[in-house]
Design an enzyme around this catalytic site. Structure first.
Site, PDB file in Angstrom:
ATOM      1  N   GLU A 209       0.820  -1.227   0.000  1.00  0.00           N
ATOM      2  CA  GLU A 209       0.000   0.000   0.000  1.00  0.00           C
ATOM      3  C   GLU A 209       0.847   1.268   0.000  1.00  0.00           C
ATOM      4  O   GLU A 209       0.604   2.187   0.783  1.00  0.00           O
ATOM      5  CB  GLU A 209      -0.971  -0.033   1.196  1.00  0.00           C
ATOM      6  CG  GLU A 209      -1.860  -1.274   1.159  1.00  0.00           C
ATOM      7  CD  GLU A 209      -2.748  -1.453   2.389  1.00  0.00           C
ATOM      8  OE1 GLU A 209      -2.751  -0.566   3.262  1.00  0.00           O
ATOM      9  OE2 GLU A 209      -3.427  -2.499   2.462  1.00  0.00           O
ATOM     10  N   ASN A 250       2.382  -4.936  -3.267  1.00  0.00           N
ATOM     11  CA  ASN A 250       0.995  -5.357  -3.006  1.00  0.00           C
ATOM     12  C   ASN A 250       0.147  -4.111  -2.745  1.00  0.00           C
ATOM     13  O   ASN A 250       0.595  -3.192  -2.051  1.00  0.00           O
ATOM     14  CB  ASN A 250       0.994  -6.266  -1.759  1.00  0.00           C
ATOM     15  CG  ASN A 250      -0.291  -7.033  -1.541  1.00  0.00           C
ATOM     16  OD1 ASN A 250      -0.796  -7.671  -2.463  1.00  0.00           O
ATOM     17  ND2 ASN A 250      -0.821  -6.980  -0.321  1.00  0.00           N
ATOM     18  N   HIS A 286     -10.092  -6.496  -2.349  1.00  0.00           N
ATOM     19  CA  HIS A 286     -11.182  -6.395  -1.369  1.00  0.00           C
ATOM     20  C   HIS A 286     -12.345  -5.745  -2.109  1.00  0.00           C
ATOM     21  O   HIS A 286     -12.352  -4.541  -2.345  1.00  0.00           O
ATOM     22  CB  HIS A 286     -10.747  -5.550  -0.170  1.00  0.00           C
ATOM     23  CG  HIS A 286      -9.660  -6.200   0.631  1.00  0.00           C
ATOM     24  ND1 HIS A 286      -9.869  -7.369   1.343  1.00  0.00           N
ATOM     25  CD2 HIS A 286      -8.362  -5.873   0.827  1.00  0.00           C
ATOM     26  CE1 HIS A 286      -8.728  -7.723   1.946  1.00  0.00           C
ATOM     27  NE2 HIS A 286      -7.811  -6.837   1.642  1.00  0.00           N
ATOM     28  N   GLU A 313      -5.747 -10.964  -1.475  1.00  0.00           N
ATOM     29  CA  GLU A 313      -6.563 -10.820  -0.257  1.00  0.00           C
ATOM     30  C   GLU A 313      -8.053 -10.802  -0.609  1.00  0.00           C
ATOM     31  O   GLU A 313      -8.826 -10.011  -0.072  1.00  0.00           O
ATOM     32  CB  GLU A 313      -6.188  -9.516   0.479  1.00  0.00           C
ATOM     33  CG  GLU A 313      -4.723  -9.422   0.859  1.00  0.00           C
ATOM     34  CD  GLU A 313      -4.359  -8.135   1.597  1.00  0.00           C
ATOM     35  OE1 GLU A 313      -5.257  -7.433   2.103  1.00  0.00           O
ATOM     36  OE2 GLU A 313      -3.150  -7.831   1.663  1.00  0.00           O
ATOM     37  N   ASP A 315     -11.845 -10.817  -1.007  1.00  0.00           N
ATOM     38  CA  ASP A 315     -13.143 -11.003  -0.355  1.00  0.00           C
ATOM     39  C   ASP A 315     -14.147 -10.124  -1.076  1.00  0.00           C
ATOM     40  O   ASP A 315     -13.784  -9.152  -1.731  1.00  0.00           O
ATOM     41  CB  ASP A 315     -13.119 -10.751   1.171  1.00  0.00           C
ATOM     42  CG  ASP A 315     -12.410  -9.487   1.590  1.00  0.00           C
ATOM     43  OD1 ASP A 315     -12.377  -8.517   0.807  1.00  0.00           O
ATOM     44  OD2 ASP A 315     -11.888  -9.452   2.733  1.00  0.00           O
TER      45      ASP A 315
HETATM   46  O1  9MR Z   1      -7.185  -8.832   8.299  1.00  0.00           O
HETATM   47  C1  9MR Z   1      -6.303  -7.979   8.994  1.00  0.00           C
HETATM   48  C2  9MR Z   1      -6.923  -7.553  10.313  1.00  0.00           C
HETATM   49  O2  9MR Z   1      -7.027  -8.661  11.181  1.00  0.00           O
HETATM   50  C3  9MR Z   1      -6.093  -6.455  10.944  1.00  0.00           C
HETATM   51  O3  9MR Z   1      -6.768  -5.976  12.102  1.00  0.00           O
HETATM   52  C4  9MR Z   1      -5.879  -5.349   9.946  1.00  0.00           C
HETATM   53  C5  9MR Z   1      -5.049  -4.250  10.558  1.00  0.00           C
HETATM   54  O4  9MR Z   1      -4.720  -3.274   9.675  1.00  0.00           O
HETATM   55  O5  9MR Z   1      -5.232  -5.849   8.804  1.00  0.00           O
HETATM   56  C6  9MR Z   1      -6.021  -6.775   8.120  1.00  0.00           C
HETATM   57  O6  9MR Z   1      -5.388  -7.190   6.936  1.00  0.00           O
HETATM   58  C7  9MR Z   1      -5.115  -6.163   5.975  1.00  0.00           C
HETATM   59  C8  9MR Z   1      -3.881  -6.581   5.229  1.00  0.00           C
HETATM   60  O7  9MR Z   1      -2.816  -6.837   6.114  1.00  0.00           O
HETATM   61  C9  9MR Z   1      -3.465  -5.519   4.215  1.00  0.00           C
HETATM   62  N1  9MR Z   1      -4.573  -5.188   3.334  1.00  0.00           N
HETATM   63  C10 9MR Z   1      -5.828  -4.871   3.972  1.00  0.00           C
HETATM   64  C11 9MR Z   1      -6.225  -5.994   4.936  1.00  0.00           C
HETATM   65  C12 9MR Z   1      -7.580  -5.703   5.557  1.00  0.00           C
HETATM   66  O8  9MR Z   1      -7.514  -4.566   6.358  1.00  0.00           O
END
Ligand code: 9MR
Length: 392
Positions: A209, A250, A286, A313, A315
């Site tokens: 990001e 990513n 997402h 990732e 969903d």
């Molecule tokens: O799924 C992850 C969640 O459990 C955490 O609280 C969160 C914190 O920022 O991160 C989520 O995973 C993220 C991923 O690492 C990067 N892309 C976005 C995902 C969803 O927020």
């Protein structure tokens, strides 16, 4: 004597070329060892990756394409018929993965499903900076070890996630105000983390990001002190620590036209022209129900950079209240997205961001959406599962 020397010269490289357990032993473009040390076998994972796994027989798939969607329960290894990962492998040598971590893996409902259906794991949180190096120089690999050990014991490949990210970043890093200090902090973090799992990680999300929602470089401590060069520093450090892992950038919102994908493609072009050792682009994906129509063309644009691509990732969240017709739409949408990858040869795999709807990040982040995954809260397969399977 002359002949003896020639024999030695011939024999030594052969002995040295044997790969250790869990090391890579094949795949498109692979120039390293293709045989494994005694007691291990070179197992085909996908067209880009084979791995030395313990034992004398290959646990690869014998899936029939289009087979009935029955699940082979439990069992280690990745032998499967009509499962998500088995079907992906059979139809083009790709993987189908999910994220998880130690808490979920300790629950048999989750771990049995993962053993049966998935071929790849991403640590959802356990490799992030605030977990691994919460205070400077004190490394905690407990959670990450659990995930990597589980993956190895069950023949799953791992995507490492993530090395440099503005979020889940401890304050001590954000407080750094010297470019020199930050450079060595990044290098140390990466060499410790990547080095610990050297040979056990299929691909790393080296930077995550780095673009903001408008497609500009994100303003964070990394960019503010080092400019775009922090990306070069991170990739070089990762390459030095594990030369065989695929190294990825990513990001999210790369699923359709707009400033973000334009900027990402331009950035990748600059990285390549500077010789940064980048192999792949991860598109998080997402997504929102009904908004998946541009995914295939966007993925093709990413692949046109010449890099490998993967959906990292996935969903697809549904606006509440969730109806049966929306669940059916979600089935269509999953098929559309997964087949966007399987239709594209540089796309090497798909990872969904979780197994059961009850454990998704969506609940807390988007309270007006729900049910983004393939299994419901009771681990029953949803229509979405069959959509993903049809696309695999
Ligand atoms: O799924 C992850 C969640 O459990 C955490 O609280 C969160 C914190 O920022 O991160 C989520 O995973 C993220 C991923 O690492 C990067 N892309 C976005 C995902 C969803 O927020």
């Amino acid at each position: 004597m002359k002949y003896l020397l020639q024999l030695v010269v011939l024999v030594i490289p052969f002995v040295a070329a044997q790969q250790q357990v869990w090391g890579q032993c094949g795949g498109n473009g692979w120039t390293g060892a293709t045989t494994c040390v005694s007691g291990t076998t070179c197992v085909y994972i996908n067209d880009w990756y084979s791995q030395c796994q313990p034992g004398g027989s290959s646990p690869t798939t014998t899936t029939t394409a289009g087979g009935s969607p029955t699940t082979t329960a439990g069992g280690g290894g990745s032998t499967s018929t009509g499962t998500l990962d088995g079907t992906m492998k059979a139809n083009g040598g790709r993987y189908f993965g999910t994220c998880s971590d130690s808490g979920l893996l300790s629950q048999s409902s989750e771990s049995n499903l993962i053993k049966a259906e998935f071929g790849q794991l991403t640590p959802e949180n356990s490799m992030k900076w605030d977990t691994v190096e919460a205070s400077q120089g004190n490394f905690d690999f407990q959670g990450a070890d659990v995930l990597v050990d589980f993956a190895q014991q069950n023949g799953k490949i791992v995507r490492g996630h993530t090395l440099v990210w503005h979020s889940q970043l401890p304050q001590w890093v954000s407080n750094i105000n010297s470019a020199t200090t930050l450079t060595s902090v990044i290098q140390n973090h990466i060499s410790q983390l990547v080095g610990r799992y050297k040979g056990k990680i299929y691909a790393w999300d080296v930077v995550n990001e780095v673009l903001d929602d408008s497609g500009n470089m994100r303003s964070d401590v990394f960019y503010n002190l080092l400019g775009e060069n922090f990306i070069d520093i991170a990739f070089a450090a990762a390459k030095a620590a594990d030369p065989d892992a695929l190294l990825c950038i990513n990001d999210y919102n790369l699923d359709g036209p707009g400033a973000k994908i334009d900027s990402l493609i331009a950035l990748v072009g600059r990285l390549k022209s500077r010789g940064v050792p980048i192999d792949c682009i991860g598109s998080q994906s997402h997504l929102i129900l009904g908004q998946v129509g541009n995914v295939a063309s966007a993925l093709r644009r990413l692949a046109n950079t010449g890099l490998k691509v993967m959906i990292t990732e996935l969903d697809i969240r549904i606006p509440k209240p969730v109806s049966q017709s929306q669940l059916n739409q979600q089935q269509q949408d999953y098929q559309t997205v997964v087949s966007a990858c399987t239709a594209l040869s540089p796309c090497i795999g798909v990872t969904v961001w979780g197994v059961s709807d009850k454990d998704s990040w969506v609940d807390s982040t988007f309270p007006s959406y729900d049910d983004p995954l393939l299994w419901d809260g009771n681990f029953n397969k949803k229509p979405a599962y069959y959509g993903a399977l049809a696309g695999a």
